[in-house]
Each structure stands twice: as C-alpha cells, then as structure tokens.
Design a protein around this motif. Structure first.
Motif, PDB file in Angstrom:
ATOM      1  N   LYS A 140       0.709  -1.180  -0.109  1.00  0.00           N
ATOM      2  CA  LYS A 140       0.109  -0.179  -0.144  1.00  0.00           C
ATOM      3  C   LYS A 140       0.804   1.350   0.005  1.00  0.00           C
ATOM      4  O   LYS A 140       1.767   1.321   0.717  1.00  0.00           O
ATOM      5  CB  LYS A 140      -0.791   0.002   1.251  1.00  0.00           C
ATOM      6  CG  LYS A 140      -1.869  -1.178   0.917  1.00  0.00           C
ATOM      7  CD  LYS A 140      -2.834  -0.807   2.531  1.00  0.00           C
ATOM      8  CE  LYS A 140      -4.081  -1.986   2.152  1.00  0.00           C
ATOM      9  NZ  LYS A 140      -3.617  -3.464   2.217  1.00  0.00           N
ATOM     10  N   GLY A 141       0.745   2.160  -0.717  1.00  0.00           N
ATOM     11  CA  GLY A 141       1.280   3.444  -1.041  1.00  0.00           C
ATOM     12  C   GLY A 141       2.534   3.403  -2.017  1.00  0.00           C
ATOM     13  O   GLY A 141       2.916   4.396  -2.493  1.00  0.00           O
ATOM     14  N   VAL A 142       2.402   2.233  -2.763  1.00  0.00           N
ATOM     15  CA  VAL A 142       3.474   2.225  -4.091  1.00  0.00           C
ATOM     16  C   VAL A 142       2.736   2.949  -5.202  1.00  0.00           C
ATOM     17  O   VAL A 142       1.498   2.772  -5.454  1.00  0.00           O
ATOM     18  CB  VAL A 142       3.536   0.680  -4.351  1.00  0.00           C
ATOM     19  CG1 VAL A 142       4.609   0.818  -5.685  1.00  0.00           C
ATOM     20  CG2 VAL A 142       4.521  -0.076  -3.259  1.00  0.00           C
ATOM     21  N   PRO A 143       3.452   4.058  -5.453  1.00  0.00           N
ATOM     22  CA  PRO A 143       2.793   4.763  -6.603  1.00  0.00           C
ATOM     23  C   PRO A 143       2.795   4.241  -7.811  1.00  0.00           C
ATOM     24  O   PRO A 143       3.592   3.481  -8.356  1.00  0.00           O
ATOM     25  CB  PRO A 143       3.783   6.219  -6.709  1.00  0.00           C
ATOM     26  CG  PRO A 143       5.220   5.614  -6.453  1.00  0.00           C
ATOM     27  CD  PRO A 143       4.866   4.337  -5.203  1.00  0.00           C
ATOM     28  N   LEU A 144       1.446   4.342  -8.386  1.00  0.00           N
ATOM     29  CA  LEU A 144       1.225   3.628  -9.885  1.00  0.00           C
ATOM     30  C   LEU A 144       1.766   4.939 -10.884  1.00  0.00           C
ATOM     31  O   LEU A 144       0.726   5.600 -11.359  1.00  0.00           O
ATOM     32  CB  LEU A 144      -0.072   3.414 -10.260  1.00  0.00           C
ATOM     33  CG  LEU A 144      -0.594   2.278  -9.336  1.00  0.00           C
ATOM     34  CD1 LEU A 144      -1.638   1.702  -9.959  1.00  0.00           C
ATOM     35  CD2 LEU A 144       0.421   0.833  -9.720  1.00  0.00           C
ATOM     36  N   ARG A 145       2.943   4.925 -10.964  1.00  0.00           N
ATOM     37  CA  ARG A 145       3.495   6.227 -11.622  1.00  0.00           C
ATOM     38  C   ARG A 145       4.733   5.768 -12.402  1.00  0.00           C
ATOM     39  O   ARG A 145       5.833   5.348 -11.807  1.00  0.00           O
ATOM     40  CB  ARG A 145       3.937   7.585 -10.857  1.00  0.00           C
ATOM     41  CG  ARG A 145       2.447   8.126 -10.154  1.00  0.00           C
ATOM     42  CD  ARG A 145       2.907   9.218  -9.371  1.00  0.00           C
ATOM     43  NE  ARG A 145       3.283  10.427 -10.353  1.00  0.00           N
ATOM     44  CZ  ARG A 145       3.383  11.689  -9.867  1.00  0.00           C
ATOM     45  NH1 ARG A 145       3.586  11.938  -8.588  1.00  0.00           N
ATOM     46  NH2 ARG A 145       3.732  12.643 -10.602  1.00  0.00           N
ATOM     47  N   VAL A 146       4.734   5.933 -13.715  1.00  0.00           N
ATOM     48  CA  VAL A 146       5.874   5.657 -14.621  1.00  0.00           C
ATOM     49  C   VAL A 146       6.815   6.442 -14.209  1.00  0.00           C
ATOM     50  O   VAL A 146       6.820   7.792 -14.034  1.00  0.00           O
ATOM     51  CB  VAL A 146       5.434   5.838 -16.292  1.00  0.00           C
ATOM     52  CG1 VAL A 146       6.889   5.538 -16.879  1.00  0.00           C
ATOM     53  CG2 VAL A 146       4.312   4.642 -16.405  1.00  0.00           C
ATOM     54  N   ASN A 147       8.195   6.078 -14.241  1.00  0.00           N
ATOM     55  CA  ASN A 147       9.464   6.762 -13.975  1.00  0.00           C
ATOM     56  C   ASN A 147       9.708   7.292 -12.606  1.00  0.00           C
ATOM     57  O   ASN A 147      10.581   8.042 -12.268  1.00  0.00           O
ATOM     58  CB  ASN A 147       9.482   8.113 -14.805  1.00  0.00           C
ATOM     59  CG  ASN A 147      10.687   8.065 -15.731  1.00  0.00           C
ATOM     60  OD1 ASN A 147      11.406   6.788 -15.806  1.00  0.00           O
ATOM     61  ND2 ASN A 147      10.844   9.061 -16.690  1.00  0.00           N
ATOM     62  N   TYR A 148       8.804   6.711 -11.368  1.00  0.00           N
ATOM     63  CA  TYR A 148       9.084   6.981 -10.225  1.00  0.00           C
ATOM     64  C   TYR A 148       9.453   5.836  -9.387  1.00  0.00           C
ATOM     65  O   TYR A 148       9.283   4.577  -9.832  1.00  0.00           O
ATOM     66  CB  TYR A 148       7.614   7.430  -9.481  1.00  0.00           C
ATOM     67  CG  TYR A 148       7.404   8.918  -9.703  1.00  0.00           C
ATOM     68  CD1 TYR A 148       7.512   9.775  -8.683  1.00  0.00           C
ATOM     69  CD2 TYR A 148       7.048   9.483 -10.983  1.00  0.00           C
ATOM     70  CE1 TYR A 148       7.271  10.904  -8.695  1.00  0.00           C
ATOM     71  CE2 TYR A 148       6.744  10.902 -11.226  1.00  0.00           C
ATOM     72  CZ  TYR A 148       6.848  11.545 -10.165  1.00  0.00           C
ATOM     73  OH  TYR A 148       6.641  12.996 -10.263  1.00  0.00           O
ATOM     74  N   PRO A 149      10.369   5.974  -8.449  1.00  0.00           N
ATOM     75  CA  PRO A 149      10.845   4.910  -7.509  1.00  0.00           C
ATOM     76  C   PRO A 149      10.063   3.953  -6.824  1.00  0.00           C
ATOM     77  O   PRO A 149       8.979   4.470  -6.237  1.00  0.00           O
ATOM     78  CB  PRO A 149      12.021   5.551  -6.803  1.00  0.00           C
ATOM     79  CG  PRO A 149      11.669   6.978  -6.729  1.00  0.00           C
ATOM     80  CD  PRO A 149      10.888   7.253  -8.015  1.00  0.00           C
ATOM     81  N   TYR A 150      10.319   2.939  -6.967  1.00  0.00           N
ATOM     82  CA  TYR A 150       9.439   1.900  -6.045  1.00  0.00           C
ATOM     83  C   TYR A 150       9.914   2.159  -4.625  1.00  0.00           C
ATOM     84  O   TYR A 150      11.144   1.921  -4.612  1.00  0.00           O
ATOM     85  CB  TYR A 150       9.518   0.208  -6.627  1.00  0.00           C
ATOM     86  CG  TYR A 150       8.855  -0.670  -5.749  1.00  0.00           C
ATOM     87  CD1 TYR A 150       7.724  -0.934  -6.777  1.00  0.00           C
ATOM     88  CD2 TYR A 150       8.801  -1.068  -4.552  1.00  0.00           C
ATOM     89  CE1 TYR A 150       6.664  -2.287  -5.980  1.00  0.00           C
ATOM     90  CE2 TYR A 150       7.798  -2.027  -4.058  1.00  0.00           C
ATOM     91  CZ  TYR A 150       7.018  -2.621  -4.554  1.00  0.00           C
ATOM     92  OH  TYR A 150       6.070  -3.198  -4.184  1.00  0.00           O
ATOM     93  N   PRO A 151       9.195   2.362  -3.510  1.00  0.00           N
ATOM     94  CA  PRO A 151       9.731   2.719  -2.294  1.00  0.00           C
ATOM     95  C   PRO A 151      10.253   1.614  -1.755  1.00  0.00           C
ATOM     96  O   PRO A 151       9.992   0.341  -1.746  1.00  0.00           O
ATOM     97  CB  PRO A 151       8.293   2.984  -1.541  1.00  0.00           C
ATOM     98  CG  PRO A 151       7.403   3.439  -2.621  1.00  0.00           C
ATOM     99  CD  PRO A 151       7.649   2.814  -3.692  1.00  0.00           C
ATOM    100  N   GLU A 152      11.589   1.911  -1.353  1.00  0.00           N
ATOM    101  CA  GLU A 152      12.315   0.770  -0.567  1.00  0.00           C
ATOM    102  C   GLU A 152      11.827   0.257   0.607  1.00  0.00           C
ATOM    103  O   GLU A 152      12.013  -1.032   0.986  1.00  0.00           O
ATOM    104  CB  GLU A 152      13.815   1.309  -0.279  1.00  0.00           C
ATOM    105  CG  GLU A 152      14.426   1.637  -1.509  1.00  0.00           C
ATOM    106  CD  GLU A 152      16.160   2.038  -1.209  1.00  0.00           C
ATOM    107  OE1 GLU A 152      16.308   2.314   0.033  1.00  0.00           O
ATOM    108  OE2 GLU A 152      16.790   2.632  -2.134  1.00  0.00           O
TER     109      GLU A 152
END
Length: 202
Positions: A140-152
């Motif tokens: 939950k909270g992982v952005p569905l956005r191209v070119n954005y980092p997957y939160p560590e």
C-alpha cells in the motif's frame, strides 16, 4: 573331408553364425526408438508477447548505456556513495524517459494477453490464494507512476515461478511485481517503475 575335419570346421563357424542370427533378430536402431517430441517443432512465440519483449529489451539496452556512463562504484563504496550513485542513475534514466507514459510497454494488446495468461493459469482455489497473498503484501502506498521509484520500505512480492514461465520473458534488468491487482515492471537496480498495467489479476 574326414569326419574330424568337418567337426572342427563346424565348431569354428558356430560363433560367426550366432552373431549373424543375433544381428538379424535385433530391432532396427534409432528410428523406432526416437522420442516423438524430437519430431515436433517448437510452437512459435506469440507475436504480441514477442513485440513486448522487444520493447523491454530496448529499455534494458538504453539503461545499460546510461549505467556505463554513470561509472562504477568502488568495491569499498560506503552506503552514502551507493545511495548517491543510485540517485544519479535514477535521475539520468528519468531524464532519458521524460516523455514515458503508462502503456508505453504494456500496450493494450499486451495487457489483454497477460490478463488472459493469468486467468488461464489461476482458477478456482488457486486464484483465491493468489488474490489473498497479493492483498496481504505490504505494498500500500506504492505509486502507480511511470518513472517513479518503487519505495524501498515497501514489500517486493515475488512472482510465482509457474506464472513467470507463462508470462513474456524479461531481461535480467527488469522484473514483474504485483501491487494490488496491478502488475508493474520495475528496474532491478535503480528501482524505477518502468511501466504498469491495471487489473492484471482476474
């Protein structure tokens, strides 16, 4: 020829005759024993999957060229140096893909193909269990956005091995990841979300 000579001749010929009879009785080699699978040609790859794999390889080649220009980390690199190198790498890739949009790799036909593969592979109780494991993952909270980092800080849910065998093949630089019912392509090293498709899970 006397009796003794005839007897000796018969004894000498016996092994040769035995070999001849054995050879004539033996089955014809190779042809009858070849596995049937050897005569069956491999099924051609789906054109939709092949086109997708080509686009992903193009991304992988692009980011490899950028990584080479970014330079290598020393073996004794500190955590600070590693983070700085990763940030530099991310920035360079994001700049190169400044115009990237959702669906650039996961085109509509590819998304439909992948949905059908997952639906065929997971039915009944298996589908319920897959949905449950995906829903329980800390994503939950992982952005569905191209070119954005997957939160560590978020979980990277491993893909089932049987499903990976059916999905289009990815180069080593990229991996599939479920986030909710969505399927993401994530760069293994810089952590960027390369592309995503919605409603992947049936």
């Amino acid at each position: 020829m006397n009796h003794n000579t005839a007897k000796i001749t018969a004894l000498a010929c016996a092994p040769a005759l035995a070999i001849c009879f054995a050879l004539s009785a033996a089955p014809t080699p190779a042809r009858a024993q070849q596995p049937q699978s050897a005569a069956v040609a491999a099924a051609p790859a789906s054109p939709v999957a092949a086109a997708f794999e080509k686009r992903v390889r193009e991304y992988a080649n692009m980011r490899e060229a950028i990584e080479e220009k970014t330079g290598e980390l020393p073996d004794s690199a500190t955590p600070e140096q590693i983070e700085a190198h990763k940030a530099k790498f991310q920035t360079a890739v994001r700049a190169a893909r400044a115009r990237a949009v959702p669906g650039q790799l996961f085109t509509r036909d590819v998304a439909a193909h992948i949905r059908s593969v997952i639906a065929a592979e997971y039915k009944g109780r298996d589908r319920v269990e897959l949905r449950k494991s995906v829903a329980e993952a800390e994503t939950k909270g992982v952005p569905l956005r191209v070119n954005y980092p997957y939160p560590e800080s978020k979980e990277l849910l491993e893909m089932p091995a049987n499903l990976l065998q059916k999905l289009p093949t990815l180069p080593k630089q990229v991996k599939y990841r479920f986030v909710g019912r969505n399927l993401l392509l994530v760069d293994r090293e810089n952590g960027l979300i390369v592309d995503y498709m919605t409603n992947a899970l049936p």
